[in-house]
Enzyme design. Structure first.
Site, mmCIF file in Angstrom:
data_model
loop_
_atom_site.group_PDB
_atom_site.id
_atom_site.type_symbol
_atom_site.label_atom_id
_atom_site.label_comp_id
_atom_site.label_asym_id
_atom_site.label_seq_id
_atom_site.Cartn_x
_atom_site.Cartn_y
_atom_site.Cartn_z
ATOM 1 N N PRO A 11 0.836 -0.985 -0.073
ATOM 2 C CA PRO A 11 0.173 -0.172 -0.007
ATOM 3 C C PRO A 11 1.022 1.285 0.102
ATOM 4 O O PRO A 11 1.816 1.480 0.762
ATOM 5 C CB PRO A 11 -0.881 0.037 1.278
ATOM 6 C CG PRO A 11 0.162 -1.020 2.199
ATOM 7 C CD PRO A 11 0.836 -1.948 1.122
ATOM 8 N N MET A 12 0.514 2.191 -0.914
ATOM 9 C CA MET A 12 1.412 3.471 -1.039
ATOM 10 C C MET A 12 0.422 4.578 -1.149
ATOM 11 O O MET A 12 -0.257 4.470 -2.195
ATOM 12 C CB MET A 12 2.289 3.256 -2.027
ATOM 13 C CG MET A 12 3.462 2.532 -1.780
ATOM 14 S SD MET A 12 4.860 2.316 -3.346
ATOM 15 C CE MET A 12 3.937 1.269 -4.381
ATOM 16 N N VAL A 13 0.150 5.505 -0.333
ATOM 17 C CA VAL A 13 -0.523 6.720 -0.285
ATOM 18 C C VAL A 13 0.066 7.345 -1.660
ATOM 19 O O VAL A 13 0.885 7.634 -1.957
ATOM 20 C CB VAL A 13 -0.290 7.577 1.009
ATOM 21 C CG1 VAL A 13 -1.307 8.757 0.620
ATOM 22 C CG2 VAL A 13 -0.744 6.745 1.987
ATOM 23 N N CYS A 110 1.781 2.578 9.644
ATOM 24 C CA CYS A 110 2.224 3.935 9.090
ATOM 25 C C CYS A 110 2.735 4.582 10.390
ATOM 26 O O CYS A 110 1.965 4.770 11.373
ATOM 27 C CB CYS A 110 0.891 4.716 8.578
ATOM 28 S SG CYS A 110 1.474 6.075 7.988
ATOM 29 N N LYS A 149 -1.102 -5.292 8.410
ATOM 30 C CA LYS A 149 0.253 -5.157 8.065
ATOM 31 C C LYS A 149 0.932 -4.301 9.414
ATOM 32 O O LYS A 149 0.346 -3.138 9.744
ATOM 33 C CB LYS A 149 0.260 -4.295 7.019
ATOM 34 C CG LYS A 149 1.692 -4.034 6.462
ATOM 35 C CD LYS A 149 1.741 -3.346 4.974
ATOM 36 C CE LYS A 149 3.236 -3.061 4.627
ATOM 37 N NZ LYS A 149 3.786 -2.008 5.230
ATOM 38 N N GLY A 209 10.264 -4.664 2.869
ATOM 39 C CA GLY A 209 11.446 -3.853 3.418
ATOM 40 C C GLY A 209 12.847 -4.327 2.409
ATOM 41 O O GLY A 209 13.161 -5.330 2.313
#
Length: 329
Positions: A11-13, A110, A149, A209
């Site tokens: 997930p990436m904003v 986050c 997550k 990561g």
């Protein structure tokens, strides 16, 4: 959903919208997470079908702001990730979208101030009772899988303890980002601490990561024993990282992403942000290309700059009910 031996888009904003998810899947991503959506915003949304683009949209009531968009083609691989600090509100939000996605995931990693101050994201790591409340409520009331997550806690033992508590709630998989709250992207991911979690659990663990090349998928799997691997920045900079054939030239990937953004009517701000992230990594935003992107106000402006104006109008001129995606792909 099967979580064994999968390549996963993180997930990436502002990046993980439908157009980027479809691009990643085309290159080989098996599971694609959407960008984190905050429950406060999503409970104000209503579902609508956009026939012209073949999408299901979730739009803020009384506004034309599309908060989340998906399509039938990604139905079995898309993960809706939510930011929440309240079980009841999380359920209300999840019930709006659960029939259109494969999985609902809770963001517990986050580290940004907005999430922490709102009691969301990594703030949940120190609130195991609230984690239990949220996950148990969703699992009890939804028919789709519910996952989460997390990121590493202060000590490996603390991380393992939390992971075990989460496993007991019946989640089918757990994604683990190998950094702690205070760590920055430049700090090396701690694959050895992900391995501790893998060794302690019986459910699949998705390792995340420092996956920047295709070979890193196998490297992190070997180092951690994880069932699957998740990639964020490596995919944002070049979505062809998922391809076993090797990376394509980033300029080609960039134009392919713009075509997807036009095809799926992506928000121009999201499109500009993602393209600028690619340019900043591979080139320089101070060059004429970067300055032109900044000046663009619409997808048409971007299409014109990149020589895709004919493609733009081909997509636009395909009318409702006759939107032949294969024709314009």
């Amino acid at each position: 959903m099967d979580y064994q031996n999968k390549l996963v888009l993180a997930p990436m904003v502002r990046v993980g919208t439908l157009s980027f998810r479809m691009l990643a899947a085309e290159y080989g991503a098996d599971i694609t997470y959407g960008e984190e959506i905050i429950d406060h915003k999503f409970v104000k949304c209503e579902r609508r079908i956009n026939v012209a683009y073949g999408t299901t949209e979730f739009v803020e009531k009384g506004m034309d702001n599309v908060v989340f968009s998906t399509c039938e083609e990604e139905r079995n691989r898309v993960v809706f990730q939510m930011g929440t600090s309240d079980a009841v509100r999380a359920l209300k939000a999840a019930e709006i979208v659960c029939n259109d996605v494969a999985t609902v995931d809770i963001n517990m990693g986050c580290p940004k101030a907005f999430s922490i101050q709102g009691g969301m994201g990594a703030a949940l790591l120190s609130k195991p009772e609230l984690i239990h409340d949220i996950l148990a409520t969703l699992k009890r009331n939804l028919d789709v899988p519910v996952t989460c997550k997390i990121r590493l806690l202060k000590s490996p033992a603390d991380t393992v303890e939390l992971a075990r508590r989460i496993e007991k709630l019946g989640v089918p998989a757990l994604a683990v980002h190998g950094r702690k709250i205070a760590d920055r992207p430049r700090d090396p991911a701690k694959w050895d601490e992900i391995a501790d979690v893998v060794a302690a659990l019986s459910i699949p663990v998705i390792a995340n990561g420092d996956v920047l090349e295709y070979d890193d998928f196998s490297r992190i799997k070997t180092a951690t024993g994880a069932a699957s691997v998740m990639v964020a920045r490596g995919a944002m900079w070049n979505a062809s990282i998922f391809s076993p054939k090797g990376k394509s030239q980033w300029e080609d990937v960039k134009k392919k992403y713009l075509r997807k953004s036009i095809l799926w009517n992506n928000d121009v701000k999201s499109t500009k942000y993602t393209i600028k992230e690619m340019i900043a990594h591979h080139s320089c935003l101070e060059l004429p290309e970067g300055k032109s992107i900044n000046k663009a106000d619409t997808l048409e402006d971007l299409a014109r700059f990149y020589g895709l104006e004919d493609y733009f109008w081909t997509v636009k001129n395909i009318g409702p009910l006759t939107h032949d995606l294969h024709h314009v792909l």
